[in-house]
Design a protein around this motif. Structure first.
Motif, PDB file in Angstrom:
ATOM      1  N   GLY A  11      -7.336  17.341   3.207  1.00  0.00           N
ATOM      2  CA  GLY A  11      -7.875  16.322   2.309  1.00  0.00           C
ATOM      3  C   GLY A  11      -8.141  14.993   2.991  1.00  0.00           C
ATOM      4  N   GLU A  12      -8.084  13.942   2.209  1.00  0.00           N
ATOM      5  CA  GLU A  12      -8.466  12.600   2.693  1.00  0.00           C
ATOM      6  C   GLU A  12      -7.694  12.181   3.956  1.00  0.00           C
ATOM      7  OE1 GLU A  12      -9.003   8.584   3.438  1.00  0.00           O
ATOM      8  OE2 GLU A  12      -7.075   9.407   2.814  1.00  0.00           O
ATOM      9  N   PRO A  13      -6.346  12.387   4.006  1.00  0.00           N
ATOM     10  CA  PRO A  13      -5.634  11.935   5.210  1.00  0.00           C
ATOM     11  C   PRO A  13      -6.149  12.595   6.496  1.00  0.00           C
ATOM     12  CG  PRO A  13      -4.078  12.448   3.461  1.00  0.00           C
ATOM     13  CD  PRO A  13      -5.426  12.931   3.005  1.00  0.00           C
ATOM     14  N   ALA A  14      -6.573  13.856   6.399  1.00  0.00           N
ATOM     15  CA  ALA A  14      -7.048  14.561   7.593  1.00  0.00           C
ATOM     16  C   ALA A  14      -8.461  14.131   7.978  1.00  0.00           C
ATOM     17  CB  ALA A  14      -7.012  16.061   7.352  1.00  0.00           C
ATOM     18  N   MET A  15      -9.175  13.552   7.024  1.00  0.00           N
ATOM     19  CA  MET A  15     -10.565  13.165   7.279  1.00  0.00           C
ATOM     20  C   MET A  15     -10.666  12.102   8.375  1.00  0.00           C
ATOM     21  SD  MET A  15     -13.206  14.496   5.886  1.00  0.00           S
ATOM     22  CE  MET A  15     -12.620  16.173   5.816  1.00  0.00           C
ATOM     23  N   ALA A  16      -9.693  11.173   8.396  1.00  0.00           N
ATOM     24  CA  ALA A  16      -9.741  10.089   9.392  1.00  0.00           C
ATOM     25  C   ALA A  16      -9.788  10.671  10.800  1.00  0.00           C
ATOM     26  CB  ALA A  16      -8.535   9.175   9.210  1.00  0.00           C
ATOM     27  N   ALA A  17      -8.911  11.633  11.081  1.00  0.00           N
ATOM     28  CA  ALA A  17      -8.867  12.246  12.412  1.00  0.00           C
ATOM     29  C   ALA A  17     -10.121  13.079  12.656  1.00  0.00           C
ATOM     30  CB  ALA A  17      -7.618  13.113  12.538  1.00  0.00           C
ATOM     31  N   ALA A  18     -10.578  13.780  11.631  1.00  0.00           N
ATOM     32  CA  ALA A  18     -11.766  14.622  11.776  1.00  0.00           C
ATOM     33  C   ALA A  18     -12.986  13.773  12.107  1.00  0.00           C
ATOM     34  CB  ALA A  18     -11.997  15.408  10.483  1.00  0.00           C
TER      35      ALA A  18
ATOM     36  N   ALA B  50      -4.390  -6.553  -5.066  1.00  0.00           N
ATOM     37  CA  ALA B  50      -3.305  -6.847  -6.002  1.00  0.00           C
ATOM     38  C   ALA B  50      -2.814  -8.261  -5.735  1.00  0.00           C
ATOM     39  CB  ALA B  50      -2.171  -5.858  -5.823  1.00  0.00           C
ATOM     40  N   VAL B  51      -2.690  -9.046  -6.807  1.00  0.00           N
ATOM     41  CA  VAL B  51      -2.198 -10.419  -6.682  1.00  0.00           C
ATOM     42  C   VAL B  51      -0.686 -10.426  -6.873  1.00  0.00           C
ATOM     43  CG1 VAL B  51      -2.321 -12.758  -7.623  1.00  0.00           C
ATOM     44  CG2 VAL B  51      -4.391 -11.333  -7.518  1.00  0.00           C
ATOM     45  N   SER B  52      -0.189  -9.680  -7.878  1.00  0.00           N
ATOM     46  CA  SER B  52       1.250  -9.524  -8.079  1.00  0.00           C
ATOM     47  C   SER B  52       1.508  -8.183  -8.741  1.00  0.00           C
ATOM     48  CB  SER B  52       1.796 -10.665  -8.933  1.00  0.00           C
ATOM     49  OG  SER B  52       1.220 -10.610 -10.230  1.00  0.00           O
ATOM     50  N   GLY B  53       2.741  -7.706  -8.605  1.00  0.00           N
ATOM     51  CA  GLY B  53       3.090  -6.407  -9.167  1.00  0.00           C
ATOM     52  C   GLY B  53       3.139  -5.344  -8.091  1.00  0.00           C
ATOM     53  N   GLU B  54       3.584  -4.148  -8.484  1.00  0.00           N
ATOM     54  CA  GLU B  54       3.760  -3.093  -7.499  1.00  0.00           C
ATOM     55  C   GLU B  54       2.648  -2.049  -7.597  1.00  0.00           C
ATOM     56  OE1 GLU B  54       7.658  -0.636  -6.541  1.00  0.00           O
ATOM     57  OE2 GLU B  54       7.991  -2.792  -6.752  1.00  0.00           O
ATOM     58  N   LEU B  55       2.150  -1.641  -6.422  1.00  0.00           N
ATOM     59  CA  LEU B  55       1.073  -0.646  -6.384  1.00  0.00           C
ATOM     60  C   LEU B  55       1.654   0.743  -6.174  1.00  0.00           C
ATOM     61  CD1 LEU B  55      -1.416  -2.532  -4.055  1.00  0.00           C
ATOM     62  CD2 LEU B  55      -1.861  -1.901  -6.435  1.00  0.00           C
ATOM     63  N   PRO B  56       1.160   1.757  -6.908  1.00  0.00           N
ATOM     64  CA  PRO B  56       1.562   3.131  -6.589  1.00  0.00           C
ATOM     65  C   PRO B  56       1.028   3.482  -5.187  1.00  0.00           C
ATOM     66  CG  PRO B  56       0.022   3.067  -8.464  1.00  0.00           C
ATOM     67  CD  PRO B  56       0.160   1.666  -7.966  1.00  0.00           C
ATOM     68  N   SER B  57       1.838   4.202  -4.382  1.00  0.00           N
ATOM     69  CA  SER B  57       1.450   4.412  -2.983  1.00  0.00           C
ATOM     70  C   SER B  57       0.140   5.178  -2.859  1.00  0.00           C
ATOM     71  CB  SER B  57       2.564   5.119  -2.228  1.00  0.00           C
ATOM     72  OG  SER B  57       2.808   6.376  -2.809  1.00  0.00           O
ATOM     73  N   GLU B  58      -0.148   6.093  -3.821  1.00  0.00           N
ATOM     74  CA  GLU B  58      -1.386   6.875  -3.698  1.00  0.00           C
ATOM     75  C   GLU B  58      -2.631   5.983  -3.836  1.00  0.00           C
ATOM     76  OE1 GLU B  58       0.940   7.339  -5.955  1.00  0.00           O
ATOM     77  OE2 GLU B  58       0.124   7.480  -7.992  1.00  0.00           O
ATOM     78  N   SER B  59      -2.457   4.786  -4.423  1.00  0.00           N
ATOM     79  CA  SER B  59      -3.617   3.907  -4.571  1.00  0.00           C
ATOM     80  C   SER B  59      -3.972   3.210  -3.258  1.00  0.00           C
ATOM     81  CB  SER B  59      -3.374   2.866  -5.661  1.00  0.00           C
ATOM     82  OG  SER B  59      -2.439   1.899  -5.239  1.00  0.00           O
ATOM     83  N   GLN B  60      -3.090   3.343  -2.242  1.00  0.00           N
ATOM     84  CA  GLN B  60      -3.391   2.742  -0.932  1.00  0.00           C
ATOM     85  C   GLN B  60      -3.579   3.795   0.151  1.00  0.00           C
ATOM     86  OE1 GLN B  60      -0.049  -0.237  -0.767  1.00  0.00           O
ATOM     87  NE2 GLN B  60      -1.740  -1.680  -0.605  1.00  0.00           N
ATOM     88  N   ALA B  61      -3.590   5.078  -0.252  1.00  0.00           N
ATOM     89  CA  ALA B  61      -3.754   6.161   0.726  1.00  0.00           C
ATOM     90  C   ALA B  61      -5.096   6.031   1.423  1.00  0.00           C
ATOM     91  CB  ALA B  61      -3.645   7.512   0.039  1.00  0.00           C
ATOM     92  N   GLY B  62      -5.087   6.162   2.739  1.00  0.00           N
ATOM     93  CA  GLY B  62      -6.335   6.122   3.492  1.00  0.00           C
ATOM     94  C   GLY B  62      -6.755   4.725   3.901  1.00  0.00           C
TER      95      GLY B  62
END
Lengths: 126, 336
Positions: A11-18, B50-62
């Motif tokens: 998925g998305e995480p692997a795309m960066a390396a690809a 985000a200005v304040s508050g906590e972000l779910p980690s999946e919203s910063q994936a990639g």
């Protein structure tokens, strides 16, 4: 529907390396490197990520229209079937290095093949 | 604890989030136009901050570590668990500041100290746009470190060009003059992710400003890996800040300095090879150790070295670059 190749390779995480693997191949290949001489490497990597995501069946909004528009300038510069062949070949090499099987590489190549006419600005039905 | 649904704040409005609703869906339901495309966390079109508050980690994936540190997130996959305040990217307020000191140093560089009217939330290595009272604007990188120099103190290194609109003015300006600034901007800064990773900092001219900030920031943050600061000027006598750098290196065993100049002259401890040659000789040995590279200064050096390091095997994610583009010819305060 079966799992997409996009999901199978991580998925998305692997795309960066690809994308990095693919982009290095493209920049090292004299047949196509000159189309990628732009200094905006971030912009180019983002586009190639979109391309890899699309051909591996990941989430995308690619349409024939935006494929045409995106490549129109390159067609003027001489983009032709030979260049598309080279890109599909480099795409296959990239996926092979990521452990994707030959059969699935064929599926990906078929998706890439399906946008060939749009990329080259030809009407597809003719 | 109540189980009231979390709220989303945006542009002064408070929106109650429905269960499972994304930030993008909630804003669109309010009629806010947010750019979006894949709506699956891949294309990054809908990036917000985000200005304040906590972000779910999946919203910063990639997203890159720098973007994560700035609170960037993808609105289309962000389902907040608690209250969250968000803003669009690029909303930068103006801040007033006073010129405290302008000190001339070697290499026709002015060391400019500013005090901001209120603390500025910035990362050393980011840049601000400095606005003269008549509106003339120029970008400068930040060499100071809030934790060491104070949250309202900004240090800039300004190359004094003969006839330069902003630099000429700064060279003769009186202390106490008020200016404004916008920012901070940019993603070329240290993130305390892997404190044992080697860092390679490469810069030409006043590209040293952000690198000096990044190096002091990393050292103050307890970075343990080796830090190599490779900086250069065309002529050895144009190298500046050498005493300050020598002091910093004396205090920190893991900091190595390499000065480079194409015209070495009588100078000692100056390498006569080009910066990119030295960088390409040293960097690849550290790729497998998680090397992070920071490149600042002339566009030809920064963009060229970035591509060469990438082709040599460095991940683009490990390269932080800030190319200093020349200003358009000055035609007066209205020039862009």
């Amino acid at each position: 529907m079966s799992t997409s190749i996009y999901e199978k390779i991580g998925g998305e995480p692997a795309m960066a390396a690809a994308v990095e693997l693919f982009y290095r191949k493209v920049l090292s290949d004299d047949r196509v490197a000159h189309f990628f001489s732009d200094v905006d490497m971030d912009g180019q990597m983002a586009k190639q990520k979109g391309f890899l995501t699309m051909v591996t069946g990941g989430p995308n909004n690619y349409t024939g229209r935006n494929m045409r528009d995106a490549h129109a300038k390159l067609v003027v510069k001489g983009l032709d079937d030979g260049h598309v062949d080279a890109i599909i070949e480099l795409l296959g090499e990239t996926l092979k290095e990521l452990g994707v099987g030959d059969e699935e590489i064929q599926q990906v190549a078929a998706i890439a093949e399906s946008v060939r006419d749009d990329v080259l600005g030809r009407s597809s039905a003719s | 604890m109540s189980h009231a649904s979390p709220t989303l704040r945006f542009a002064g409005e408070t929106i109650a989030l429905e269960r499972g609703q994304t930030v993008l869906e909630a804003l669109e339901a309010r009629g806010v136009a947010v750019p979006s495309s894949c709506r699956a966390g891949a294309c990054q079109s809908c990036t917000m901050r985000a200005v304040s508050g906590e972000l779910p980690s999946e919203s910063q994936a990639g997203l890159s570590p720098a973007k994560r540190a700035l609170g960037h997130f993808l609105a289309c996959v962000c389902r907040p668990a608690g209250d969250l305040e968000v803003a669009s990217l690029g909303d930068a307020a103006e801040l007033s500041a006073t010129i405290v000191e302008v000190r001339r140093t070697s290499g026709a560089v002015l060391l400019v100290r500013l005090r901001t009217a209120s603390p500025l939330d910035y990362r050393p290595g980011q840049f601000i746009t400095l606005l003269r009272p008549d509106g003339l604007a120029r970008p400068y990188s930040i060499a100071s470190v809030p934790a060491l120099d104070g949250p309202s103190e900004l240090h800039l290194h300004v190359r004094h060009y003969p006839g330069g609109a902003m630099s000429g003015w700064l060279a003769g300006v009186r202390e106490g003059v008020e200016v404004s600034l916008r920012g901070p901007f940019g993603e070329c800064f240290y993130v305390a992710e892997d404190r044992d990773a080697p860092l390679l900092l490469v810069g030409s001219g006043t590209g040293l400003a952000p690198l000096y900030g990044i190096a002091r920031d990393a050292l103050a943050g307890g970075h343990r890996g080796p830090i190599t600061l490779l900086y250069g000027a065309r002529r050895a006598e144009d190298l500046y800040l050498r005493e300050e750098l020598a002091l910093l290196a004396a205090e920190h065993d893991n900091l190595e300095l390499i000065a480079s100049a194409l015209e070495v002259g009588e100078a000692v401890d100056v390498d006569g090879r080009a910066l990119d040659v030295i960088a390409l000789e040293r960097a690849p040995a550290d790729f497998s150790r998680g090397l992070r590279v920071f490149l600042c200064g002339a566009p030809a050096l920064v963009n060229g070295l970035r591509r060469q390091l990438f082709m040599a095997g460095a991940s683009m994610r490990s390269i932080f670059a800030d190319a200093f583009l020349p200003s358009a010819p000055a035609t007066g305060p209205s020039s862009v």
